[in-house]
Design a protein around this motif. Structure first.
Motif, PDB file in Angstrom:
ATOM      1  N   TYR A   1       0.821  -1.209   0.029  1.00 63.65           N
ATOM      2  CA  TYR A   1      -0.067   0.164  -0.199  1.00 63.65           C
ATOM      3  C   TYR A   1       0.743   1.285  -0.097  1.00 63.65           C
TER       4      TYR A   1
ATOM      5  N   ARG B   1      -1.456   9.528   8.056  1.00 62.23           N
ATOM      6  CA  ARG B   1      -2.631   8.780   7.882  1.00 62.23           C
ATOM      7  C   ARG B   1      -2.798   7.548   8.592  1.00 62.23           C
TER       8      ARG B   1
ATOM      9  N   VAL C   1      -4.484   3.750   8.439  1.00 62.64           N
ATOM     10  CA  VAL C   1      -5.293   2.801   7.709  1.00 62.64           C
ATOM     11  C   VAL C   1      -5.527   1.550   8.275  1.00 62.64           C
TER      12      VAL C   1
ATOM     13  N   TYR D   1      -8.215   7.078   7.828  1.00 62.50           N
ATOM     14  CA  TYR D   1      -8.345   7.467   6.489  1.00 62.50           C
ATOM     15  C   TYR D   1      -8.799   6.702   5.600  1.00 62.50           C
ATOM     16  N   ALA D   2      -8.408   5.371   5.689  1.00 64.56           N
ATOM     17  CA  ALA D   2      -8.893   4.359   4.566  1.00 64.56           C
ATOM     18  C   ALA D   2      -9.195   2.971   5.446  1.00 64.56           C
TER      19      ALA D   2
ATOM     20  N   GLU E   1      -8.765  -0.573   3.998  1.00 64.37           N
ATOM     21  CA  GLU E   1      -8.487  -1.460   2.786  1.00 64.37           C
ATOM     22  C   GLU E   1      -9.069  -2.762   2.921  1.00 64.37           C
TER      23      GLU E   1
ATOM     24  N   ARG F   1     -19.836   4.438   5.948  1.00 64.55           N
ATOM     25  CA  ARG F   1     -19.138   5.058   4.615  1.00 64.55           C
ATOM     26  C   ARG F   1     -20.006   4.534   3.722  1.00 64.55           C
TER      27      ARG F   1
ATOM     28  N   LEU G   1     -16.128   1.807   0.315  1.00 57.73           N
ATOM     29  CA  LEU G   1     -15.104   0.993   1.143  1.00 57.73           C
ATOM     30  C   LEU G   1     -13.788   1.076  -0.043  1.00 57.73           C
ATOM     31  N   ASP G   2     -12.626   1.116   0.603  1.00 54.36           N
ATOM     32  CA  ASP G   2     -11.512   1.172  -0.044  1.00 54.36           C
ATOM     33  C   ASP G   2     -10.936  -0.049  -0.660  1.00 54.36           C
TER      34      ASP G   2
ATOM     35  N   HIS H   1      -7.975  -0.373  -2.948  1.00 52.87           N
ATOM     36  CA  HIS H   1      -7.040   0.029  -4.091  1.00 52.87           C
ATOM     37  C   HIS H   1      -6.049  -1.204  -4.083  1.00 52.87           C
TER      38      HIS H   1
END
Length: 930
Positions: free
Chosen positions: A205, A216, A218, A369-370, A372, A393, A396-397, A399
């Motif tokens: 990441y 951040r 995570v 922040y996220a 994952e 939210r 969702l992340d 990435h």
């Protein structure tokens, strides 16, 4: 904190990788309950520096399976191919069995309807009974799976790779990590490190991001086949000096991780299996229970996995299994809503790890922040909806690649830890231990109190770390390492104690030194290490004895005679200081207790003896108390027993022998299969050629072809009867016999077209050769005539040979050996071309310099005298220069130059430059001095 992170800095990069000149490659393995993924870091030109190794089916992930069928071991995809027919011979879930007690493994096997024949070994762990003569431990079976991964890596990298990083789930305890390390050792791996799965994902990441402007938090949420965890990771940046420049370095630190080791996608599949098993039993009736048939359950589980995948993208999914039970087919369907109802309690359980990690962190939801998502289980829509609802939210992340993020991140760590690869992009990494550890001491005269039970490493202690503990004691004792809390133990662990050591030699050392004047009680120092892989161990132990004794030392106030006369630069005060001996010394052994003082005394004695001869200095001594410290190494013997104990050295040797024998059988089997395929392919290809091409009639008689076809039919019949159990040697011999008959026919067939083409090419080249020679005469007149004539002669010889061979070939039958071959023609052409190229490379000669017109004697004498004068002035100027010129070069000695000039002037007239034939008056004088 910054200083600690700087020491733990891990240099990582994807975009720019440098490697030493030697071939170097490293690899990472993401070992799961059902699958394994392998990534390779290989810096060959034209290849991606980091890539996923595909298997023999061109898939990016492989089944983590090993099977035994008809005395043959099958791995990966081969084992997966027989799981529905022989479920009792295909071993799975091996990662979740390592380091576990027998009862825990037996419960797991029964809950998954796995029909394995298992027994309890001497350690209390599970052993798999393959047949009457062969039993394998979990470490041995897991080593076979890892060896399959090694073969994938070697095939992909095209070289032997030894260095690996293996990912492990965060809940792995000491027994699991040690067992996995032993399995990797049996597989021939050099494990650079184990890495927690969430750290691998964090590496992937953060490697291409910049955190200099914003730090951040995570959360990495991973649901795999059998486990679920949530990890909180803090990404930030700090400034560091690199080659004198201030640069921003990214870093991350694992703050916390929480898990449910018995929750994963497999739990959802089991709900579907139970649902469809009940439905099938109702359809069949008559008291039939499909659960009692291992084959039926293996077929049903395989199809249910596909059904669950379909439900992730559709609201309804069918299921169809042919001959599920006693030739009875099963067909049904299920909606996504019904599936979600069956797993209702699992959705709430899936939130527990995430809820715990956020509660313990004290962070608010908007400070994250996220979140994952990784792992195959996170693709289920209902799970995503529950996570969105809890986090508040809408999205969702995602990435990262859910399947490959961990293995790719682990490969970055492998590249960093290797010796042959340098990574340029930087990312600091601080991981922590998932468990806290305590040390407990037990022995004679040791009371159970705070001194005998101490916290060694708190939870989330950074990896790697060194620890030190000291205890005042004079007897031998035992050391136990245990988990800090009984409420947080690895899955299946029945006791918090995971390692025991016997420490001996302390009583002997105490008895030996007890009669000495002890300045403090005898104590034992214990040195522990928590490795990068998260394995805690007792590395060494020392007995520390401090003794105070009266010793003779040089007196400070010395009577020094004639010091000023003998050594005026040394004062008496300085001499006294040089003779002072330190009172506190650390000595490693008794034999070296007085080495420092002895050496000092010897030096003083030597210096004084040298001074005594002229000055007769008197050296006085005095008695002083001196403190000496002895460190005696203590013997450590591991006494760990139970399922958490590692394989003994004898068991490891035995396991290595068994695995080597299996590897050899596998190599022979692959070789046999390869030769069998070669023979089969040759038979079918040859028959097809004779059937589809009539040109073979031009190069072989009908009797020859018929006889050859009969040989092919005979070999084919043997191949599918007696050849089923033939050896590699037999297949090779059969193939060689057929090729001895067929190769001459195929060669003559090839020459039908190749030979005329070579002749045509030769004739064309010979036609161009005369033009080449003509161009030489026009453009390169300096070329030797004999060389060009030799080329023309060789071309005529070649042309004559070609005409002769063509005439011979016309008289030769197509069924016979050719009079000449295309290869012979091309060889002669190449020889002629080489000769022409060598002549072409002859350079044009340089033009000769023109001779100057001869001068008369008067001009010559005058010019000679002027040159002599000029030379003299030049030499005088050079002699005035220093030896080293401004540019750093060294000039020659002027005397040698003068001698050289004098020698030249002393030559007779016949040896001079020939400008004057008559004797010339030696004027001026300076000319003779040159």
């Amino acid at each position: 904190m910054k200083r600690m992170l700087l020491k733990l800095l891990t240099f990582l990069s994807v975009a720019s990788l440098l490697v030493s000149h030697s071939q170097s490659a490293v690899s990472s393995v993401d070992l799961g309950s059902e699958w394994l993924k392998v990534a390779v870091v290989n810096l060959k030109p034209g290849q991606s520096p980091i890539s996923i190794a595909i298997n023999e089916m061109s898939k990016r992930k492989s089944p983590a399976l090993v099977a035994f069928h008809e005395s043959t071991r099958l791995l990966g995809e081969e084992a997966s191919g027989i799981i529905a027919r022989y479920p009792h011979r295909v071993y799975s879930q091996l990662r979740d069995m390592i380091g576990k007690p027998f009862k825990q493994v037996k419960h797991l096997i029964d809950s998954l309807y796995l029909p394995f024949n298992v027994v309890e070994d001497s350690r209390g762990a599970v052993s798999f009974k393959i047949d009457e003569n062969n039993n394998f431990s979990v470490e041995e079976l897991l080593a076979m799976v890892l060896s399959y991964a090694v073969n994938l890596v070697d095939t992909h990298a095209k070289l032997a790779v030894k260095d690996f990083v293996i990912s492990v789930p965060p809940y792995f305890g000491q027994a699991e990590r040690k067992g996995l390390m032993q399995a990797a050792e049996l597989a021939g791996m050099n494990v650079l490190s184990l890495v927690n799965e969430h750290s691998g994902a964090a590496l992937q990441y953060g490697i291409d991001k910049d955190f200099s402007n914003e730090s951040r938090h995570v959360v990495f949420y991973d649901m795999g086949a059998t486990t679920t965890y949530a990890a909180l990771v803090y990404f930030s940046a700090y400034n560091a000096k690199v080659y004198g420049k201030t640069v921003s370095v990214n870093q991350f630190q694992v703050k916390d991780v929480r898990w449910d080791a018995e929750l994963g996608g497999q739990n959802m599949e089991l709900r579907l299996v139970e649902y469809f098993a009940d439905e099938f039993n109702k359809q069949v009736g008559n008291g039939v229970d499909v659960r009692k048939s291992p084959k039926a359950m293996a077929k049903l589980k395989k199809q249910v996995k596909r059904t669950k995948e379909i439900l992730s993208a559709n609201t309804m999914a069918p299921i169809s299994v042919e001959s599920l039970y006693v030739d009875i087919d099963f067909r049904s369907s299920i909606t996504r809503q019904k599936f979600e109802e069956l797993c209702e309690d699992l959705w709430e359980r899936s939130l527990v790890p995430l809820r715990e990690v956020l509660n313990y962190s004290g962070l608010k939801m908007d400070e994250i922040y996220a979140v994952e998502l990784i792992g195959g289980g996170t693709r289920v829509p209902k799970l995503q909806a529950k996570l969105q609802e809890y986090l508040g939210r809408t999205e969702l992340d995602r990435h990262l690649d859910a399947d490959e993020a961990i293995v790719l991140g682990a490969s970055l760590l492998a590249a960093n830890l290797s010796d042959g690869i340098k990574l340029n992009r930087k990312l600091g990494m601080v991981d922590g231990s998932s468990y806290g550890f305590v040390v407990e001491l037990d022995g004679p005269e040791l009371q159970k109190d705070e001194s005998t039970r101490q916290l060694l490493a708190p939870r989330m202690k950074k990896l790697p770390s060194k620890m030190f503990r000291s205890i005042i004691h004079a007897k031998d004792f035992e050391v136990s390492l245990a988990y800090e809390s009984e409420d947080l133990l690895p899955p299946g662990a029945t006791s918090p104690v995971f390692a025991k050591y016997a420490v001996s030699g302390l009583a002997e050392a105490s008895e030996k030194y007890s009669s000495r004047n002890l300045s403090s009680p005898i104590k034992a120092n214990l040195h522990f290490s928590l490795s990068r892989s998260g394995v805690l161990s007792l590395d060494r132990a020392d007995a520390v004895i401090e003794i105070t004794e009266w010793v003779e030392v040089p007196k400070k106030n010395l009577i020094v005679e004639n010091v000023a006369s003998s050594s005026p630069n040394i004062s008496a005060e300085t001499a006294a200081q040089n003779m002072t001996v330190e009172a506190n010394e650390n000595l490693q052994s008794e034999s070296g207790t007085s080495s420092a003082s002895n050496s000092t005394a010897e030096e003083l004695s030597a210096s004084n003896s040298s001074a005594e001869e002229p000055s007769k200095t008197e050296l006085l001594t005095e008695k002083r108390l001196k403190k000496r410290t002895f460190r005696v190494p203590l013997k450590i013997v591991e006494k760990t027993v139970g399922p958490g104990a590692s394989l003994s050295k004898e068991a490891l040797v035995d396991a290595e022998a068994k695995l080597e024998e299996l590897d050899k059988k596998d190599a022979d089997r692959r070789r046999t299969a390869e030769l069998k395929n070669n023979l089969e392919g040759y038979i079918y290809a040859t028959k097809e050629k004779f059937e589809t091409s009539e040109d073979y009639e031009k190069v072989s008689t009908s009797e020859e072809r018929q006889s050859f076809v009969e040989k092919l039919d005979e070999a084919q019949e043997w191949l599918y009867t007696d050849g089923e159990d033939a050896t590699a040697k037999e297949f090779q011999e059969r193939l060689d016999v057929l090729k001895a008959i067929g190769d001459p026919v195929f060669f003559r067939f090839k020459e039908l077209t190749a030979r005329p083409a070579s002749v045509e090419h030769a004739q064309k080249y010979l036609g161009q050769l005369q033009q080449i020679v003509n161009d030489w005469e026009t453009n390169k007149p300096w070329l030797p005539k004999d060389r060009t004539d030799e080329v023309l002669k060789d071309s005529e010889t070649f042309k004559s040979w070609l005409d002769e061979k063509e005439n011979d070939q016309k008289k030769t039958s197509g069924f016979s050996k050719p009079a000449f071959t295309s290869e012979e023609v091309y060889e002669k052409i190449l020889k002629l071309q080489d000769k022409i190229n060598s002549i072409n490379r002859i350079p044009k000669p340089k033009p000769k310099p023109e001779k100057k017109p001869k001068k008369n004697e008067t001009e010559s004498s005058a010019e000679d005298a002027m040159d002599s004068s000029t030379t003299c002035e030049k030499n005088n100027t050079e002699n005035d220069k220093p030896a080293y010129e401004s540019d750093g070069s060294v000039t020659k000695d002027s005397s040698s130059t003068s001698e050289k000039n004098n020698a030249e002037n002393d030559k007779p007239a016949s040896e001079s430059d020939g400008l004057a034939k008559e004797k010339i008056d030696p004027q001026p004088e300076v000319h003779d001095e040159l």
